[in-house]
Design an enzyme around this catalytic site. Structure first.
Site, mmCIF file in Angstrom:
data_model
loop_
_atom_site.group_PDB
_atom_site.id
_atom_site.type_symbol
_atom_site.label_atom_id
_atom_site.label_comp_id
_atom_site.label_asym_id
_atom_site.label_seq_id
_atom_site.Cartn_x
_atom_site.Cartn_y
_atom_site.Cartn_z
ATOM 1 N N HIS B 264 0.888 44.373 -34.361
ATOM 2 C CA HIS B 264 1.169 42.897 -35.340
ATOM 3 C C HIS B 264 0.935 43.335 -36.920
ATOM 4 O O HIS B 264 1.781 43.016 -37.778
ATOM 5 C CB HIS B 264 -0.050 41.900 -34.889
ATOM 6 C CG HIS B 264 0.381 40.800 -35.547
ATOM 7 N ND1 HIS B 264 0.951 39.483 -35.248
ATOM 8 C CD2 HIS B 264 -0.425 40.535 -36.921
ATOM 9 C CE1 HIS B 264 0.746 38.290 -36.042
ATOM 10 N NE2 HIS B 264 0.139 39.091 -37.263
ATOM 11 N N GLU B 265 -0.181 44.082 -36.890
ATOM 12 C CA GLU B 265 -0.539 44.349 -38.298
ATOM 13 C C GLU B 265 0.409 45.318 -38.852
ATOM 14 O O GLU B 265 0.944 45.394 -40.038
ATOM 15 C CB GLU B 265 -1.926 44.748 -38.630
ATOM 16 C CG GLU B 265 -2.847 43.744 -37.996
ATOM 17 C CD GLU B 265 -2.805 42.419 -38.618
ATOM 18 O OE1 GLU B 265 -2.331 42.286 -39.948
ATOM 19 O OE2 GLU B 265 -3.334 41.295 -38.004
ATOM 20 N N HIS B 268 3.222 43.550 -40.305
ATOM 21 C CA HIS B 268 2.904 43.116 -41.842
ATOM 22 C C HIS B 268 3.206 44.309 -42.604
ATOM 23 O O HIS B 268 3.776 44.392 -43.810
ATOM 24 C CB HIS B 268 1.603 42.576 -41.880
ATOM 25 C CG HIS B 268 1.423 41.276 -41.227
ATOM 26 N ND1 HIS B 268 2.377 40.231 -41.813
ATOM 27 C CD2 HIS B 268 0.583 40.732 -40.351
ATOM 28 C CE1 HIS B 268 2.006 39.152 -41.082
ATOM 29 N NE2 HIS B 268 0.858 39.252 -40.384
ATOM 30 N N GLU B 294 4.983 36.384 -41.346
ATOM 31 C CA GLU B 294 4.630 36.521 -39.556
ATOM 32 C C GLU B 294 5.857 36.675 -38.753
ATOM 33 O O GLU B 294 5.611 37.261 -37.787
ATOM 34 C CB GLU B 294 4.059 34.959 -39.364
ATOM 35 C CG GLU B 294 2.613 34.804 -39.840
ATOM 36 C CD GLU B 294 1.690 35.747 -38.944
ATOM 37 O OE1 GLU B 294 1.788 35.620 -37.740
ATOM 38 O OE2 GLU B 294 0.679 36.063 -39.812
#
Lengths: 499, 499
Positions: B264-265, B268, B294
Site C-alpha cells: 500500500h505505502e 503511494h 489512495e
C-alpha cells in the site's frame, strides 16, 4: 524603542535562529543515519535555502540596530541577556565584516573541496588536492583579518574554535607535550607489549548493540532525551538540551571500537543534556567550545572509560554479552589490553598516549601555512618528517598521511588543537574533582553519577554563558596548566609499562 | 516589473516554500521513526516557528502583487507557470480570507484536541470529546464560507481534499455503493468462510523485514530514493521525487499486515517517485489529491496485491522466507485467505469489500454535522445505527466506534470520502489499463513494470499540474463512474464465495 521591547525582540530573534538550527541538525542527522543514498541533491537545495533564510534573518540592519541599542544599555541588562548581546554582537560584526561575495565564494570552494579531497584521498593524489588547499589557506588568512585585524592571523583563527587561546599559549602547551611525551613514548615503544588478542574475534553486532544500551544506562544517559543510531563515523549532534543523538559504528570482529566510541560520544551528549533550561532557544545554549566539548568526551572515554576501576566494574557485563570470548580475562588484563600503545599513522585510531602527538603535527603545519612560511606543496614532506620525529613511524603514502582528515578540505584551520586541549583540560579537571568527590570509589561500583553531577555543576549547566577559560577555571580551580596532563599520562603509562 | 523577473521571483518563492516543507517532512519523519520519546517540546517550538516563517514568506502583500501581476499576463505564460500561478493564487486568496486570529485559534484548538481525543479514546469517554468536536465542526463550517462562499459548506470542504468533488457526486457514488455492496456483503456473510489459519503463527520479524525488501524490489521501488522505517502506524512521506520514505509495522504472529502495508505505502511512494523532474521545487510537485493518492496505494494493495496472479507469483518467496509455515498452501488457498471478508468495527483493519462501508458511515455523519442537521452529541447513536445497517455489526463502545479515527480531532472534515473514492478510481483505471497492457500476464510473472509504467505515464508524472478529474480521465479514458468499482467487487467476491 523600549528596553523591554528590545529584549523581547532579542528573544524572538534567537528562537527563530534556533528553529533553523534545529532543522539543519535533524536534516543532517537523517542524511547520515536513515536517508537513502540518492537523496543528497534535494536536501542540499533545502539546506542551502534554509541557511540563506537564517542568514537573512540575522545579517540585516534592524538586527544591527537592535544589538547596538541593547549594547548601549548593557548595564541595565541581566547577566544572561548581556551575554546574549555580547555573543550576537560578536557574530554580527564578524558577518558584516566579511564581504558577502567572498563568503559565498569560500562556501562554494569548500563545497567543491570535499569531493576533490575525497577523490585525492582514495587515489593517493596529493597534487590534485594541493591547489584547493592553497586556496583554503589563503581564504583563512584573509578571514582571520576580518575576524580580528589586531591579531596574528593564526591567533584570530584559533580564537574562533577556542575563545582566548593563542599561539603563545599553544606553543607552551605543545612544547611541554613534546618534551615529556616524545621520550615517554620512546620508552613505551621499547617495552614489551600487553596481550590484547582476546579483544579480537567474533563479537555479534546484536550483542554489541545491547552493550551500547548497557553503557548508556551506566553513564546515566536519559534515553527519553538521547537516541543512538549507526553511522560510518561516530558523532554527537543535538537539537536542544532535551534532544541529543549519538551514533556509533559496529565492527563484528572488535567490540572495543564501538564501546569506546559510545562512551566518547556519551560524554559529548552528557554535556549537551546538562545545559541549563534557561539557556534553551538562545545563542548561549550548547557547549561553549570544541576544546571544552572534547574535554568531556575524552574524560569519559579515556580517564574514566579506560581506567582500571571502570573496566573491573564493566567486566561481568562484557562476559555476559560475549559468552566464552573473555574467559580467564581479569580486570588487570583488560586494563592493559585497552591501553595498549601503538604509534600509528591514523589519528582517529590512535591510543590515548600517542593521540596528542598526531595533533602536534597538524598544529605545526597549520601555524606555518597561515604564517606563509610553508605552502600547500610542502605539506607532505613536513608531515612525514614530523611523524617520524614525534611518533617514530614512516608514512608510506599521503592517503595515510596528510590526506587522512576532512578538516582542511572542510575549510577549518585552527580546529585541530582543541582535540589535544580537551584531553589536557580533562586531566586537570580530574585532579580538582578528586579533591571534592570519591571519583574512583563510585566508578569502581559502576556508578558515574557523582562524576557527572560534578561536571554538570561546574561545566555543563553553564552552556555558553561563560567563556571557555572561565568554565575551565570553574572546573579546575586554577588557570590551565598542561603539566597535569603530562603527569597523568606519565604516571598511567609508566605504571602500565613498568617503566 | 518585467515578466521575466516576475517569473524568476515566482520560482524563488516556490523554492523557499519547498525548503520549509522539506524540513517539516524530515522533522516529522524523525519524530515518528527515530527521535527519543521526550523530544516533542523542542521540536514543537521549531516546527511552529518554521511554519510561521513559511507563512510570513507567502502571506504578504508583495506576493499578492506578484501573483496578481502574473495572473494579468497569464496568456503569456507557459502551461506550467500558469498552473503555478493558479494554484498559488488560490492558496493566497484562501489564506488572506481567513482572519489570522481565527486561524491561530483553530490551530490551537486542533493542537489541544489531539490530547483530548487520545484520552477520550483510551477512557471510552465520548462526552469528554464532544465539546471539542462541536467546536471543530463550527470552525469547519465557518472556514467553508471563507474557502468558497458560493458553495454549500460541506461542498467547500470536500473541494479542499478532492478538487471538484461535491455532495451531489458523492451522494450518487455512495448510493451506488449502498445498493450494490450492502446486499453483496449480506450474501458473503452467510457463506462459509475461507480458512486463513495458516496466516497466523510465528513469523520472525527479521524475515518479515527481508520480505519487505523483496516486495519493494518487486514493485520497482528504487532504494536509492526510497527508504523504509518502522512506526506504529504505516505511512508514506516525501521531501521530493528523489527522496521518499515509507514505514511499516511488524507483528510477529502475522506477516500479511506488514506485507500489505508495504504494498500500500509502496503505491503511494511510486506516485511520488514518478512525478516529473520539471515539477520539482514548485507547488505542482507531489500527488494531486488524497483521492488520487489512495487510488494508487489501494490499486497496488488490493487490485494487484490481493489478486491471484500476484499471490501465485509471490508464494515461493513467502515459502522461502517462512520455512515450514506455508507447507501445503497453494495459490488458490492463499488468494482465498487474504481476501477473507469479515464485517468489523475498525476501519483500518477492514477488508477490501467492507472498507467503503466504513467510509460511508463517516460521510453521512459529516454531511449532517456540517449542514447543522446533527450535533456532536448525536454522533455515537448515529454511528452505531449505521454500522448495524451497513455492516451488520453491533458497536460495543465508542472507543471501537466513533472515537476510533484521528481525522476529526485533527480538524479534518471532508477528508474521509477520498479513501473510498481512491478505491473506486482504481477499479475504473484497471479496466482501461487492461485494454492497453497485458496486466495479469506481467503480474503473474511477478513483473509489475508495465503496470507502473502505465500509471507513471497517465498519472504519476503529472504531479499536481492537472486537476484530479483530469488525471482521472487521463487514466480511465472517461469521466468517473462508480459502477466499475461495484462491478469489480461483485465479480471478485461472488467468485471467491461461490455466490
Amino acid at each position: 524603542m523600549q528596553l523591554s521591547d528590545a529584549i523581547q525582540q532579542l528573544s524572538q530573534l534567537q528562537r527563530r535562529q534556533y528553529a533553523y538550527q534545529h532543522a539543519q541538525v535533524i536534516l543532517t542527522l537523517d542524511a547520515a543515519t536513515a536517508a537513502p543514498s540518492g537523496t543528497a541533491e534535494g536536501r542540499g537545495v533545502a539546506l542551502g535555502i534554509l541557511a540563506g533564510e537564517e542568514h537573512r534573518l540575522f545579517a540585516n540592519e534592524e538586527v544591527g540596530k537592535l544589538l547596538a541599542f541593547l549594547d548601549e544599555r548593557k548595564e541595565e541588562l541581566d547577566f544572561l541577556t548581556r551575554r546574549q548581546v555580547e555573543e550576537l554582537l560578536r557574530a554580527y560584526r564578524k558577518l558584516s565584516r566579511i564581504p558577502a561575495e567572498e563568503y559565498m565564494a569560500f562556501s562554494q570552494l569548500v563545497n567543491e573541496a570535499d569531493a576533490v579531497w575525497r577523490r585525492a584521498k582514495v587515489e593517493n593524489d596529493f597534487p590534485a588536492f594541493r591547489p584547493v588547499l592553497d586556496q583554503i589557506v589563503s581564504y583563512n588568512r584573509k578571514f582571520a583579518g576580518y575576524y580580528d585585524p589586531d591579531k596574528a592571523p593564526y591567533d584570530a583563527l584559533l580564537d574562533e574554535y577556542e575563545r582566548g587561546m593563542d599561539t603563545a599559549a599553544l606553543d607552551r602547551f605543545f612544547s611541554t607535550l613534546r618534551e615529556r611525551l616524545v621520550p615517554l613514548l620512546q620508552k613505551v615503544a621499547a617495552a614489551p607489549r600487553p596481550d590484547d588478542r582476546f579483544l579480537h574475534g567474533s563479537f555479534p553486532v546484536e550483542e554489541q548493540r545491547a552493550l551500547s544500551e548497557d553503557l548508556m544506562e551506566r553513564m546515566g544517559l536519559d534515553r527519553e532525551h538521547c537516541g543512538i543510531a549507526e553511522t560510518e563515523h561516530p558523532f554527537t549532534t543535538n537539537a536542544n538540551n532535551k534532544d541529543v543523538r549519538i551514533t556509533t559504528h559496529y565492527y563484528p570482529d572488535n567490540f572495543t571500537s564501538s564501546m569506546f566510541s559510545v562512551i566518547h560520544e556519551g560524554g559529548h551528549a552528557l554535556y549537551e543534556l546538562g545545559v541549563a533550561d534557561e539557556l534553551q532557544y538562545t545563542c548561549l545554549a550548547g557547549g561553549v567550545s570544541m576544546g571544552i566539548h572534547e574535554s568531556q568526551s575524552r574524560f569519559y572515554e579515556n580517564i574514566i572509560g579506560r581506567s582500571r576501576p571502570f573496566l573491573e566494574a564493566l567486566l561481568p557485563t562484557l562476559k555476559k554479552r560475549f559468552p566464552g570470548r573473555l574467559d580467564g580475562v581479569d580486570g588487570a588484563m583488560l586494563y592493559r589490553a585497552v591501553n595498549r600503545v601503538e604509534p600509528s599513522l591514523i589519528r582517529i585510531e590512535a591510543d590515548e598516549l600517542t593521540y596528542p602527538l598526531h595533533i602536534m603535527v597538524r598544529y605545526e603545519i597549520e601555524k606555518k601555512l597561515i604564517a606563509g612560511e610553508m605552502e600547500a606543496g610542502d605539506v607532505p614532506a613536513a608531515w612525514n618528517a614530523l611523524y617520524q620525529e614525534y611518533l617514530g613511524v614512516e608514512v608510506p603514502d599521503d592517503r595515510r598521511g596528510c590526506l587522512q582528515d576532512s578538516h582542511w578540505s572542510g575549510g577549518s584551520i585552527g580546529y585541530f588543537p582543541s582535540y589535544a586541549l580537551g584531553s589536557a583540560y580533562g586531566a586537570q579537571m580530574l585532579r580538582n574533582m578528586e579533591r571534592e568527590v570519591d571519583v574512583w570509589g563510585g566508578v569502581g561500583r559502576g556508578d558515574l553519577s557523582q562524576v557527572t553531577a560534578w561536571l554538570r555543576e561546574k561545566i555543563h549547566r553553564h552552556g555558553s554563558s561563560l567563556t571557555p577559560a572561565q568554565v575551565l577555571e570553574n572546573a579546575c580551580g586554577a588557570p590551565f596548566d598542561p603539566t597535569y596532563y603530562t603527569d597523568y599520562l606519565t604516571e598511567k603509562y609508566s605504571a602500565l609499562y613498568g617503566l
